[in-house]
Structures are given as structure tokens and as C-alpha cells.
Design a protein around this motif. Sequence first.
Motif, PDB file in Angstrom:
ATOM      1  N   VAL A  63      24.042   8.500  38.610  1.00 19.12           N
ATOM      2  CA  VAL A  63      24.753   9.405  37.637  1.00 19.12           C
ATOM      3  C   VAL A  63      25.327  10.657  38.527  1.00 19.12           C
ATOM      4  CG1 VAL A  63      23.095   9.167  35.958  1.00 19.12           C
ATOM      5  CG2 VAL A  63      22.725  11.295  37.221  1.00 19.12           C
ATOM      6  N   GLY A  64      26.330  10.913  38.004  1.00 17.50           N
ATOM      7  CA  GLY A  64      27.111  12.258  38.395  1.00 17.50           C
ATOM      8  C   GLY A  64      27.879  11.855  39.643  1.00 17.50           C
ATOM      9  N   ARG A  65      27.944  13.074  40.553  1.00 15.11           N
ATOM     10  CA  ARG A  65      28.346  13.091  41.980  1.00 15.11           C
ATOM     11  C   ARG A  65      29.860  12.674  42.359  1.00 15.11           C
ATOM     12  NH1 ARG A  65      24.492  16.489  42.843  1.00 15.11           N
ATOM     13  NH2 ARG A  65      22.497  15.771  43.505  1.00 15.11           N
ATOM     14  N   SER A  66      30.483  12.743  41.150  1.00 16.81           N
ATOM     15  CA  SER A  66      31.790  12.255  41.275  1.00 16.81           C
ATOM     16  C   SER A  66      32.677  13.035  42.454  1.00 16.81           C
ATOM     17  CB  SER A  66      32.669  12.227  40.134  1.00 16.81           C
ATOM     18  OG  SER A  66      32.791  13.379  39.424  1.00 16.81           O
ATOM     19  N   GLU A  67      32.259  14.406  42.243  1.00 15.43           N
ATOM     20  CA  GLU A  67      33.015  15.431  43.430  1.00 15.43           C
ATOM     21  C   GLU A  67      32.575  15.003  44.738  1.00 15.43           C
ATOM     22  OE1 GLU A  67      32.735  19.289  42.078  1.00 15.43           O
ATOM     23  OE2 GLU A  67      33.911  19.152  40.166  1.00 15.43           O
ATOM     24  N   VAL A  80      19.483  15.110  32.479  1.00 17.46           N
ATOM     25  CA  VAL A  80      18.917  14.411  31.289  1.00 17.46           C
ATOM     26  C   VAL A  80      19.448  12.984  31.288  1.00 17.46           C
ATOM     27  CG1 VAL A  80      19.075  14.350  28.689  1.00 17.46           C
ATOM     28  CG2 VAL A  80      18.732  16.489  29.907  1.00 17.46           C
ATOM     29  N   ASP A  81      20.353  12.790  31.559  1.00 20.56           N
ATOM     30  CA  ASP A  81      20.807  11.167  31.614  1.00 20.56           C
ATOM     31  C   ASP A  81      20.041  10.350  32.476  1.00 20.56           C
ATOM     32  OD1 ASP A  81      22.374   8.840  31.044  1.00 20.56           O
ATOM     33  OD2 ASP A  81      24.089   9.486  32.569  1.00 20.56           O
ATOM     34  N   LEU A  82      19.824  10.910  33.741  1.00 21.24           N
ATOM     35  CA  LEU A  82      18.972  10.281  34.666  1.00 21.24           C
ATOM     36  C   LEU A  82      17.712   9.967  34.214  1.00 21.24           C
ATOM     37  CD1 LEU A  82      18.635   9.109  37.514  1.00 21.24           C
ATOM     38  CD2 LEU A  82      18.165  11.558  38.478  1.00 21.24           C
ATOM     39  N   LEU A  83      17.072  10.894  33.694  1.00 21.63           N
ATOM     40  CA  LEU A  83      15.704  10.593  33.118  1.00 21.63           C
ATOM     41  C   LEU A  83      15.624   9.789  32.048  1.00 21.63           C
ATOM     42  CD1 LEU A  83      12.724  12.207  33.155  1.00 21.63           C
ATOM     43  CD2 LEU A  83      13.642  13.086  30.980  1.00 21.63           C
ATOM     44  N   LEU A  85      12.206  19.624  29.955  1.00 20.12           N
ATOM     45  CA  LEU A  85      11.653  19.129  30.917  1.00 20.12           C
ATOM     46  C   LEU A  85      12.663  19.313  32.474  1.00 20.12           C
ATOM     47  CD1 LEU A  85       9.568  18.066  32.648  1.00 20.12           C
ATOM     48  CD2 LEU A  85      10.278  15.841  31.614  1.00 20.12           C
ATOM     49  N   CYS A  86      13.942  18.842  32.191  1.00 23.28           N
ATOM     50  CA  CYS A  86      14.746  18.944  33.068  1.00 23.28           C
ATOM     51  C   CYS A  86      15.021  20.200  33.842  1.00 23.28           C
ATOM     52  CB  CYS A  86      15.966  18.137  32.750  1.00 23.28           C
ATOM     53  SG  CYS A  86      15.881  16.506  32.474  1.00 23.28           S
ATOM     54  N   ALA A  87      15.104  20.914  32.874  1.00 23.15           N
ATOM     55  CA  ALA A  87      15.590  22.607  32.899  1.00 23.15           C
ATOM     56  C   ALA A  87      14.396  23.005  33.758  1.00 23.15           C
ATOM     57  CB  ALA A  87      15.740  23.440  31.876  1.00 23.15           C
ATOM     58  N   GLU A  88      13.170  22.793  33.436  1.00 27.69           N
ATOM     59  CA  GLU A  88      11.830  23.213  34.183  1.00 27.69           C
ATOM     60  C   GLU A  88      11.900  22.816  35.470  1.00 27.69           C
ATOM     61  OE1 GLU A  88       8.542  25.416  34.882  1.00 27.69           O
ATOM     62  OE2 GLU A  88       9.931  25.437  33.428  1.00 27.69           O
ATOM     63  N   LEU A 146      16.670  18.949  39.595  1.00 28.13           N
ATOM     64  CA  LEU A 146      16.419  18.396  41.116  1.00 28.13           C
ATOM     65  C   LEU A 146      16.114  17.040  40.883  1.00 28.13           C
ATOM     66  CD1 LEU A 146      16.262  19.274  44.210  1.00 28.13           C
ATOM     67  CD2 LEU A 146      13.961  18.916  43.844  1.00 28.13           C
ATOM     68  N   PRO A 147      17.131  15.864  41.353  1.00 27.81           N
ATOM     69  CA  PRO A 147      16.930  14.594  41.482  1.00 27.81           C
ATOM     70  C   PRO A 147      15.610  13.906  41.688  1.00 27.81           C
ATOM     71  CG  PRO A 147      19.174  15.046  42.353  1.00 27.81           C
ATOM     72  CD  PRO A 147      18.273  16.184  42.233  1.00 27.81           C
ATOM     73  N   LEU A 148      15.029  14.349  42.845  1.00 25.21           N
ATOM     74  CA  LEU A 148      13.551  13.900  43.082  1.00 25.21           C
ATOM     75  C   LEU A 148      12.807  14.185  42.018  1.00 25.21           C
ATOM     76  CD1 LEU A 148      11.452  12.822  44.866  1.00 25.21           C
ATOM     77  CD2 LEU A 148      11.500  14.847  45.977  1.00 25.21           C
ATOM     78  N   ALA A 149      12.675  15.370  41.468  1.00 27.36           N
ATOM     79  CA  ALA A 149      11.890  15.756  40.610  1.00 27.36           C
ATOM     80  C   ALA A 149      11.932  14.959  39.413  1.00 27.36           C
ATOM     81  CB  ALA A 149      11.900  17.264  40.333  1.00 27.36           C
ATOM     82  N   VAL A 150      13.311  14.921  38.870  1.00 32.25           N
ATOM     83  CA  VAL A 150      13.324  13.996  37.630  1.00 32.25           C
ATOM     84  C   VAL A 150      12.959  12.578  37.777  1.00 32.25           C
ATOM     85  CG1 VAL A 150      15.317  13.259  36.006  1.00 32.25           C
ATOM     86  CG2 VAL A 150      15.465  15.489  37.040  1.00 32.25           C
ATOM     87  N   GLU A 151      13.188  12.186  39.028  1.00 34.15           N
ATOM     88  CA  GLU A 151      12.877  10.525  39.302  1.00 34.15           C
ATOM     89  C   GLU A 151      11.421  10.624  39.161  1.00 34.15           C
ATOM     90  OE1 GLU A 151      14.692   9.579  42.755  1.00 34.15           O
ATOM     91  OE2 GLU A 151      16.693   9.647  42.241  1.00 34.15           O
TER      92      GLU A 151
END
Length: 832
Positions: free
Chosen positions: A72-76, A223-226, A245-248, A252-257
Motif C-alpha cells: 500500500v502507498g509509497r508512491s512518492e 488501516v488499508d494494510l491491516l 489500533l493503527c494509531a496506537e 509502523l508497517p511492521l507493527a501493523v503486519e
Amino acid sequence: MAAKGSGCALVGSEDDGGPGLVRQDVAAGDGSVVNQVGRDLTVLPPAVVPVMESLSAVAGVGRVRASTGVFVGRSEELAGLDAAVSGAGGRAVVVAVHGLGGVGKSTLAARFAESRGDRFSFVWWVTADSPAAIATGLADLAVAIAAEAAVLPAEQRVELGVRWLATHDEWLLVLDNVTTPADAAGLLERVRTGTVVITSRRGTGWGGIPTVAVDVLTAGQAVDLLHRLVRSEWPDADLAGAEALCAELGFLPLAVEQAAAYLAQNRINPTAYLDLLGRSPARMFAAAKEDGDARQTMARVWHVTLDRLADTPLAGEVLRVAAWCAPDGIPRDLLADLGEEIDVHEALGRLAAYSMITLTGTTVSVHRLVQAVTRTQDPHDPHRRPEDVAAARDTATTILSNAVAELDPRSPADWPRYQQVLPHARALLEHTTPDTDTPHTIRLLARLGHYLDSRGDPGAAVTHHARAAQSCQRLYGPDHRETLPFRGNLANAYRAAGDLDRAIPLLEAVVADRERLLGPDHPDTLTARNNLAYAYETAGDLGRATPLYEAALADGERVLGPDHRETLPFRGNLANAYRAAGDLDRAIPLYEANLAHSERVLGSDHLVTLISRNNLAYGYEAAGDLDRAIPLYEATLADRVRLLGPDHPDTLVSRNNLAYAFHVAGDSDRAIPLLEAVVADRERVLGADHPHTLDSRNNLACVCQFLGDLDRAIPLHQAVLAARERVMGSDHPNTLASRSNLASAYLATGDPDAAIPLLEAAVAARERVLGPDHWDTLAARAGLANAYWNAGDRGRAVPLLEAVVADFDRVVGPDQPITLILRGKLDRVRHS
């Protein structure tokens, strides 16, 4: 023995018994290899060394990191990589992707390699977290290009891999998780063509190599990744609470994964995960998927980095202390005392170099999840030993306490430092419990409580003072001399917040305890008695307040002397009580005496003297003597501007008082502009919702109403009422006053139907909050009677007005001006 290179096999004469076979490869010295199996020797022909310069990559051969299938994301960031590698013109292109561990650098590189693979004839991925790992990756590359190289020694295979890269182009090499630029320097010096993408936690030291920084995901991307990860395994999952949850997890991608894997595997929702994270953080930070890599968890991902910083021991301590602060904007000078200046700078620099912190010239920022893991004790992790984590917590407390120890919480000159410290103190208090509080915690809580009260946040002030009192009692006991002042602070905070039901009993208990423990004549006992009297006065109970003020003043003069600086507030408060009761014949001489004492003892410029001068002016104004009141207000204002500055709260009080005095004197041309200026300045300095700002806005509304400008007065009254209800609560005395003020403005427009419900509510609330005999309650009932009369409801107006007059006779006195005015009103109503 056979001649070299003969290729024949020699068989020994011994039998085949003995231990199991052991194979050994021994170089024969001419490129051939002697293979020995047990006692059988075979001499093989020399290995063929491939000519790497002439070999092309075989279609379909390469190595790329396995994709999770969710990106998800990371276009820039992808655009940044595209820009960095484009236009090379056959020259080598090297780009370093850097960021915090777990932020998704490898995922970004893998996505780039996968989505841009058609640009390259060959793609090779190397796990590059050490020089040995880089060498292994290059050796494997050589074998992938030339299978016959597999039998060569490792060093030779590495050289062949480098030689192939150096003599070919249109390839992509990913060096993943490089520890330091020096590890890849030798390879990069020899490579002149192709593309190298490096991922690393190191954000500095890359020389002229272009870099792409990778930060956390946006809230929506996280949120999309989750959602996508969980639903790939659990399509009908309930993901309510995913945003929280994502805000908490700090996006961070690793934490979300890691969280997504846990949700899907254990079939729980985000809210349940948050609860587990709060109750068992150590276990959740280490939780890996059943078939996952335990090294790729929040508990382990930064452990490796800190291992690499082992030669800078202060780095770990700095990170542990910063973990107790707010994530962003930690002033660097707060960390200065953790060691020698040069050592602290180097520790911060190394942490920043490895992306563990973000560093500016003045501040430090740490990802909130790095903080959370760092704060979580783990006896098996040398970077998070319980004793080290606890020591860092106490060190952070001491640092924050010392930062404001010498500052005045009421002085705007000191407020910027309080504003710097406050978010970090709040984070510390949020992540600790009272049972861990130290004396430094208590002092920090008290000073912040006073500051918050000065800035118009009495509710937060109460919270801080309550914890300070609780912790002080735990540490010292209920009767210790250290405990009593903090209980007094809490009681005064309740009073300032309008919570008299809790303030008065607590103040009564403080007085009783000080009398018992310190004696009735101790200065602290006298101060407590004075504070109790002030609470009684605030509650409208002048019958209990005035005798207590009188006793406090008499005792103060007897014990301390009439000129003692502690006696001066007792005299001033008694004068205020006399003025509130309408007894100006006793109030004004006390005001005058107090000012004389203050000037003689403290000097004309002392803050207490300025308060005494302001109070005397207020007394003159109450007596209608504006010729003496206004010059005294003007002099006090000039002195406060000179001594305190134009923005000090006391200066703003003086300007507000002078403006209202101009209004009372009928000088609206000076009153209105000055009140408007005070409103603007208080909004700027104190904030739009500060009680003092609302007071000035209320005064402006009242002046506009008096001048007949109801089109301006009513919206002002409405705004003040709404703000006071929001900030102070619906039952605060100031809120009740606003309700009555708005009702009176409606009456002035000839709209009693709009006024009566407001007044009825105000009367009921004042009777409940202040009591039936409070001055403000009686005034509200008189206003309601007047509203009934204006509405033509004589049946309700007359009995209520009769009751009000009787109550004023009893409570205030039959000869007081307000009683006489109301009695005259009643006579006119009866005969109309």
C-alpha cells in the motif's frame, strides 16, 4: 602413491571395518582436488574457472525477496527511487533507502524490483547485514551465472561475482539491511555499471550517494494494510477499531503486519488486540505468527540496532529516558545532564544515524512504538532490563522536575518552558502509576498544577494536585509536614474549579490537621484557615467566612506582627469580605491600611503591594468614589506594565478593571475600546476559553447591553454562556451568572418568554449548587420575579418578590441598599 593428475584410484590394503566414513577435500596444489572418503583417495581434474566477463545472465535466473502480495502507498518513495536510478547513461547508479527498522524499506525495495523488473536483465537480492553476508550473496550470484563455479572456494566465488557485476550492465543488485556504508564500500568502488539499491537503518554517512527516506504510513494506508492482510486469511473479520489500533501502533508497517497476523490467526478484533497490548505489552511485542520469523517482531527488530551501538553505552540510556517523554519535540537540553556534553551529542548522533531517533539542532523525536517497546521491561533483553527501565523512568522524572523547579508558574516569561515540558510530563504520568512516584514526581505534579490553573485549565490542575497529594501521603504518611501542603493545593484547586462540595470539607480537614500537628498559631495553620474562609466566601457563606477572616487577621497580627508579609493577605481578604457584604465603612479603611503596610514593608513595586493598590481601587469603585478609584487603577496598571510586562495576567486584570471603571463612570468612549483590547489580548495570551478571557468578554457584553447595543450584547452573552458550559460545566458559578446575564438581555429586548426558562434554570441550579441563601441565589430569584412581572404574570411575580425581600432582610440586612431597592420595587408592584 599415484602421481599427480593420474586420475587413478588407490585402494589401501586394510579391511573396511572401523569408524564411519568422513569426507575431506584437500587441494593438491595444481587446481585439482583430492577427495578422501575413509581410506579411499580420488584425485579429480582441476576445476574450471568460468570467464565471467563473457557470460550473460540466463533468462529467468535471479533472486528477489518474496513478496507478501500486499503493498500500500509509497508512491512518492517509488518515484524517488525511479528518479534516482533513471538517466544513468551506462554509469553505475547507487541509491540508499533508509529509515527506522520495521518501517518497510525492504518491502519498498522488493516492490521496486518486482514492478520495475523489466528494466533489468538480471535482478539479485542480497541479505547484507554483515560483510560476511554480502560476500555470501556475491558468491551465490557467481554460481547463479556460472553453475561450474559452485566447486570453487568461497573467496574465489565472491571475486567472480564482483567481476561479473563490474563487466556487465542493466542489472539490479539489492543490498538489503546494510549496517554501515563501510560494509558495501569495497564492492561499490569496483562497480561502474548497473544499479545498486541499498536498504539501511543508517541515514547518514552515504557521501554522495542519493538517498530515499522511508517514513511510517499515513493513517489511511496503515488501516488499508491491516484490512487487506487480515481479510486475506479471515474474509469476514470484524475490524471495528482498526483506526485506533493503527494509531496506537504509530502507523509502523511492521507493527501493523504483526498485529494483522495476530488478529487473523487468533480470530480477535482490533479492540481486543489493543486491550492485550495495554495489559501484556511484552508478550504482544514478541508475538510472531505460527510460521513467521520471530526475529521480525517489534520486540526484536530494534534489538539488533542497539547491539550495534554497544560501543556507545550512553545511546541506550538516552533512548530509555526519551522513551518516557512524548514522541515529538523533546528538547535536547533536557537530556544534557545524562553525561558529558560530548558523550550525549555522540549518543544522539549515533541513534539518529541508525534511524532510532530524529534529531534537529534543538529537539529529539522518537517513534511512539520504539518508545513503547523500550519502556517495556524484559529481563532477557540486555537493553530492557527491569532495573534499567525503572532507572530511566526516575531519571526522566528528575529531569522534567528540575526543568521547572525555579520557574514561576504564574509568570508569562516562564510559560514557554512550561509549555515545552508539559507534553513530556503528561506522557510520563500517563505511562506511570502513582505507586512509582518519587519526590521529584510530586514536585513536578504540583508545579504543573499551578501552571495549569494559571493558564485557565482548573480541571487538569485538579488531576495533577490530586495525584501529588495521593503520592505524598503514600511516601510520607497522612500526617507528615510534606503531605499537608499538597492536600491544601488540592483543596484550593477544587475551589478554583468551582467544586466547593469537595473543596470545603478538604480545607476543613487541612485546618484541623494543621492545628493538631503544627499548633493553632503556626503560620501554615493561619494560611489554611484563611484559605478555608476564602472557600466559604466563594460559596456565598459570608456568615462563616467573615469571622474566620477576622480570627486569621487577629492571630496573624499577634503571632507574626501587623507588618509581616503573611499578615497582609489576611487583612486584604477580610476587607474583600466586608466589601462583599456591602460594609464599605469597614472595608475601605482596611484596604487603605493594608496598602500602607505593604508599601512600608515590601516597597511600592512589590507584587503584593500592587494587589493591595488594586483592591483599594476596587473598594473606592464599590463606594462610588470613581475620582479616587480610576487614578489608582491607572497607577496600578502602569506599574504592572513596567514591572511585569503588558501580557502578564495581573496586568490584564488591571486593564480589565480600569475599563469597567470607565464604564461605571459613564465614559463609554474609553471603556469599550479598552475592553475590546483586553478581550483580544487575553485571547492571545491566555487562550479563547480561559476563564479570565471569558470574564472580559462577559464584561464587554454587559457594557454593550447597558449602552443599549443589544444586537451586539446578546451574541456575546450567548457565546460566553456556551464557552463557560463547555469549559467550566453547567453548574459553575460563572456559568450560572452567564445564564442570568443572557436572560436579562432577553428581558431588555422585551422577550420575557425567552428569559424566563433561563432564569428558572439559573435559580434551580444556584439553589442546588450555592444554597438558598447565597447572594447570587437571591439575586437570581429577584431577576425571575422581575421577569414574571414583565410577562404580565402577577400571580407568580408578587409572591416570589415578597419571599426575596424577606430573604434579603434576613440574610443581608433590612438597611442594605439592595434590600431597600427591592422593597421599593415590591411596593410599586403591589400598588400598580
